[in-house]
Design an enzyme around this catalytic site. Structure first.
Site, PDB file in Angstrom:
ATOM      1  N   ASP A  55      75.266  26.896 -27.218  1.00 50.69           N
ATOM      2  CA  ASP A  55      75.988  28.085 -26.372  1.00 50.69           C
ATOM      3  C   ASP A  55      77.691  28.159 -27.281  1.00 50.69           C
ATOM      4  OD1 ASP A  55      76.946  29.792 -24.241  1.00 50.69           O
ATOM      5  OD2 ASP A  55      78.404  28.145 -23.748  1.00 50.69           O
ATOM      6  N   LEU A  56      77.970  29.215 -26.870  1.00 49.13           N
ATOM      7  CA  LEU A  56      79.431  29.460 -27.723  1.00 49.13           C
ATOM      8  C   LEU A  56      80.715  28.999 -26.868  1.00 49.13           C
ATOM      9  CD1 LEU A  56      80.781  30.143 -30.574  1.00 49.13           C
ATOM     10  CD2 LEU A  56      80.785  32.336 -29.893  1.00 49.13           C
ATOM     11  N   ASP A  57      80.794  29.871 -25.947  1.00 48.99           N
ATOM     12  CA  ASP A  57      82.203  29.688 -25.307  1.00 48.99           C
ATOM     13  C   ASP A  57      81.957  28.561 -24.493  1.00 48.99           C
ATOM     14  OD1 ASP A  57      83.241  32.008 -26.405  1.00 48.99           O
ATOM     15  OD2 ASP A  57      82.244  33.303 -24.837  1.00 48.99           O
TER      16      ASP A  57
ATOM     17  N   THR B  78      87.294  29.764 -25.453  1.00 47.04           N
ATOM     18  CA  THR B  78      87.836  31.309 -25.451  1.00 47.04           C
ATOM     19  C   THR B  78      87.881  31.716 -24.017  1.00 47.04           C
ATOM     20  OG1 THR B  78      85.340  31.702 -25.428  1.00 47.04           O
ATOM     21  CG2 THR B  78      86.696  32.243 -27.355  1.00 47.04           C
TER      22      THR B  78
ATOM     23  N   LYS C 191      82.126  32.196 -16.126  1.00 41.76           N
ATOM     24  CA  LYS C 191      81.640  31.555 -17.350  1.00 41.76           C
ATOM     25  C   LYS C 191      80.120  31.360 -17.706  1.00 41.76           C
ATOM     26  CE  LYS C 191      85.437  28.424 -17.557  1.00 41.76           C
ATOM     27  NZ  LYS C 191      86.129  27.023 -17.478  1.00 41.76           N
ATOM     28  N   GLY C 192      79.805  31.985 -18.917  1.00 37.15           N
ATOM     29  CA  GLY C 192      78.363  32.008 -19.122  1.00 37.15           C
ATOM     30  C   GLY C 192      77.736  33.295 -18.486  1.00 37.15           C
TER      31      GLY C 192
ATOM     32  N   ARG D 196      78.944  40.193 -19.673  1.00 37.16           N
ATOM     33  CA  ARG D 196      80.307  41.113 -19.355  1.00 37.16           C
ATOM     34  C   ARG D 196      80.176  41.904 -18.179  1.00 37.16           C
ATOM     35  NH1 ARG D 196      81.737  44.486 -24.383  1.00 37.16           N
ATOM     36  NH2 ARG D 196      81.267  42.625 -25.217  1.00 37.16           N
TER      37      ARG D 196
ATOM     38  N   SER E  58      74.312  32.493 -27.638  1.00 36.09           N
ATOM     39  CA  SER E  58      75.512  32.984 -26.677  1.00 36.09           C
ATOM     40  C   SER E  58      75.118  34.351 -25.911  1.00 36.09           C
ATOM     41  CB  SER E  58      76.638  32.974 -27.613  1.00 36.09           C
ATOM     42  OG  SER E  58      77.614  33.607 -26.937  1.00 36.09           O
ATOM     43  N   ALA E  59      75.815  34.466 -24.991  1.00 36.75           N
ATOM     44  CA  ALA E  59      75.753  35.855 -24.304  1.00 36.75           C
ATOM     45  C   ALA E  59      76.591  36.753 -24.932  1.00 36.75           C
ATOM     46  CB  ALA E  59      76.118  35.685 -22.891  1.00 36.75           C
ATOM     47  N   SER E  60      77.623  36.483 -25.436  1.00 37.96           N
ATOM     48  CA  SER E  60      78.805  36.965 -25.956  1.00 37.96           C
ATOM     49  C   SER E  60      78.488  38.386 -26.937  1.00 37.96           C
ATOM     50  CB  SER E  60      80.025  36.337 -26.565  1.00 37.96           C
ATOM     51  OG  SER E  60      80.964  37.057 -27.220  1.00 37.96           O
TER      52      SER E  60
ATOM     53  N   ASN F 184      80.750  39.263 -28.830  1.00 38.42           N
ATOM     54  CA  ASN F 184      81.879  39.009 -29.678  1.00 38.42           C
ATOM     55  C   ASN F 184      81.504  37.738 -30.675  1.00 38.42           C
ATOM     56  OD1 ASN F 184      83.645  41.323 -29.025  1.00 38.42           O
ATOM     57  ND2 ASN F 184      83.803  40.301 -26.912  1.00 38.42           N
TER      58      ASN F 184
ATOM     59  N   LYS G 113      71.262  35.206 -19.458  1.00 41.89           N
ATOM     60  CA  LYS G 113      70.857  33.735 -18.788  1.00 41.89           C
ATOM     61  C   LYS G 113      71.041  33.904 -17.370  1.00 41.89           C
ATOM     62  CE  LYS G 113      73.306  31.812 -22.772  1.00 41.89           C
ATOM     63  NZ  LYS G 113      74.407  30.955 -23.270  1.00 41.89           N
TER      64      LYS G 113
ATOM     65  N   GLU H  12      74.710  23.288 -23.438  1.00 42.61           N
ATOM     66  CA  GLU H  12      75.375  24.376 -22.447  1.00 42.61           C
ATOM     67  C   GLU H  12      76.464  23.931 -21.188  1.00 42.61           C
ATOM     68  OE1 GLU H  12      75.531  27.167 -20.977  1.00 42.61           O
ATOM     69  OE2 GLU H  12      74.194  28.570 -22.245  1.00 42.61           O
ATOM     70  N   ASP H  13      77.419  24.765 -21.208  1.00 39.22           N
ATOM     71  CA  ASP H  13      78.341  24.390 -20.256  1.00 39.22           C
ATOM     72  C   ASP H  13      78.264  25.386 -18.883  1.00 39.22           C
ATOM     73  OD1 ASP H  13      79.245  26.936 -21.327  1.00 39.22           O
ATOM     74  OD2 ASP H  13      81.215  26.388 -20.436  1.00 39.22           O
TER      75      ASP H  13
HETATM   76  P1  B16 Z   1      81.264  39.218 -24.246  1.00 38.87           P
HETATM   77  P2  B16 Z   1      78.621  31.980 -23.833  1.00 38.87           P
HETATM   78  C1  B16 Z   1      79.789  34.171 -22.413  1.00 38.87           C
HETATM   79  O1  B16 Z   1      79.569  33.173 -23.729  1.00 38.87           O
HETATM   80  C2  B16 Z   1      81.270  33.776 -21.902  1.00 38.87           C
HETATM   81  O2  B16 Z   1      80.825  32.244 -21.139  1.00 38.87           O
HETATM   82  C3  B16 Z   1      81.358  34.634 -20.686  1.00 38.87           C
HETATM   83  O3  B16 Z   1      82.239  34.377 -19.887  1.00 38.87           O
HETATM   84  C4  B16 Z   1      81.256  35.985 -21.062  1.00 38.87           C
HETATM   85  O4  B16 Z   1      81.305  36.764 -19.968  1.00 38.87           O
HETATM   86  C5  B16 Z   1      80.030  36.317 -21.779  1.00 38.87           C
HETATM   87  O5  B16 Z   1      79.899  35.529 -23.082  1.00 38.87           O
HETATM   88  C6  B16 Z   1      79.703  37.783 -22.550  1.00 38.87           C
HETATM   89  O6  B16 Z   1      80.869  37.806 -23.562  1.00 38.87           O
HETATM   90  O7  B16 Z   1      82.423  39.760 -23.428  1.00 38.87           O
HETATM   91  O8  B16 Z   1      82.325  38.404 -25.409  1.00 38.87           O
HETATM   92  O9  B16 Z   1      80.298  39.723 -24.781  1.00 38.87           O
HETATM   93  O10 B16 Z   1      79.160  30.845 -22.799  1.00 38.87           O
HETATM   94  O11 B16 Z   1      77.042  32.405 -23.597  1.00 38.87           O
HETATM   95  O12 B16 Z   1      78.650  31.607 -25.482  1.00 38.87           O
HETATM   96 MG    MG Z   2      79.220  28.984 -22.333  1.00 38.58          MG
END
Ligand code: B16
Ligand code: MG
Length: 229
Positions: A22-24, A30, A58-59, A62, A127-129, A131, A158, A182-183
């Site tokens: 996982d990233l964030d 972040t 968290k996790g 968006r 990662s869910a992000s 970005n 997730k 994972e966090d």
């Molecule tokens: P974005 P992860 C997740 O990343 C974040 O923990 C979560 O807070 C965020 O809403 C989600 O990514 C979406 O991110 O808005 O940048 O697309 O923990 O899965 O690495």
């Molecule tokens: Mg995370």
């Protein structure tokens, strides 16, 4: 007797051949930038969003994060308004990410990735992000991954296991030979649903279901002379 490759993870049992991160919250911090952007949106909507409220995001994807924020402020929006608000928050978040430097990497991240790869372990991001590519590039850690699966490549958030199953597939490994770091509780649930082993980064009481817990990846670092292969 030589060391077993699972010693890199502090796990017994079947050999682990791949690590999916996982990233964030695992590799990079972040959360404070997400928080600043969500707080700014809440302010525009006329309420204060606390750091404690932010823990629930968290996790989480968006759009789901926005829905939780709206619940917190007792606000409602149409689907169009939600899309516009999520886009606005993201533009602020991306603006804040420009301040991101290597100091945002969590302790041990870069060195642990390096050690795993030196030990022949395949690595993927899960990662869910949306970005994630920008963050990996800003922190110069993109070369540490054999595969990057992020919010741009998955349709189910997730705790659905899609992101991790795609990660294992991209590494050409079976889910059971991969360990996920994972966090978030949703991420741990996702990894288990995908048939993977899980190391929780954080406190066991907040993250039920992992096989092992660490406060940060630094705890798993080996001294270079302890690696036997
Ligand atoms: P974005 P992860 C997740 O990343 C974040 O923990 C979560 O807070 C965020 O809403 C989600 O990514 C979406 O991110 O808005 O940048 O697309 O923990 O899965 O690495
Ligand atoms: Mg995370």
């Amino acid at each position: 007797m030589g060391r077993h490759m699972n010693d890199l993870f502090g796990l017994g049992g079947e050999p682990v051949l791949g690590a999916i991160f996982d990233l964030d919250g695992v590799l990079v911090d972040t959360a404070k930038y997400h928080y600043l952007a969500w707080k700014r949106l809440a302010q525009e909507l006329g309420f204060f969003f606390t750091e404690e409220d932010n823990e629930r995001l968290k996790g989480v994807s968006r759009l789901r994060s926005l829905e939780i924020l709206l619940e917190t402020g007792h606000c409602s929006m149409t689907e169009e308004e939600k899309a516009a608000a999520a886009e606005k928050k993201n533009a602020w978040y991306v603006e804040y990410l420009h301040a991101l430097d290597e100091g945002a990497l969590l302790p041990g991240s870069r060195e642990y990735l390096r050690q795993l790869r030196a030990g022949g372990i395949k690595t993927a991001l899960g990662s869910a992000s949306k970005n994630a590519p920008l963050i990996l590039e800003r922190l110069s850690i993109a070369p540490f991954f054999d595969a990057v699966i992020d919010g741009n490549l998955v349709s189910r958030a997730k705790p659905d296991p899609e992101v991790f199953l795609k990660g294992a597939k991209a590494l050409a490994l079976s889910p059971s030979s991969c360990v996920v770091f994972e966090d978030s509780a949703a991420g741990i649930e996702a990894a288990r649903a995908g048939g993977m082993r899980v190391i929780g980064v954080g406190r066991p009481e907040n993250l039920p279901g992992a096989e092992k817990y660490v406060a940060s990846l630094q705890e798993l670092l080996f001294c270079p002379d302890q690696i036997w292969w």
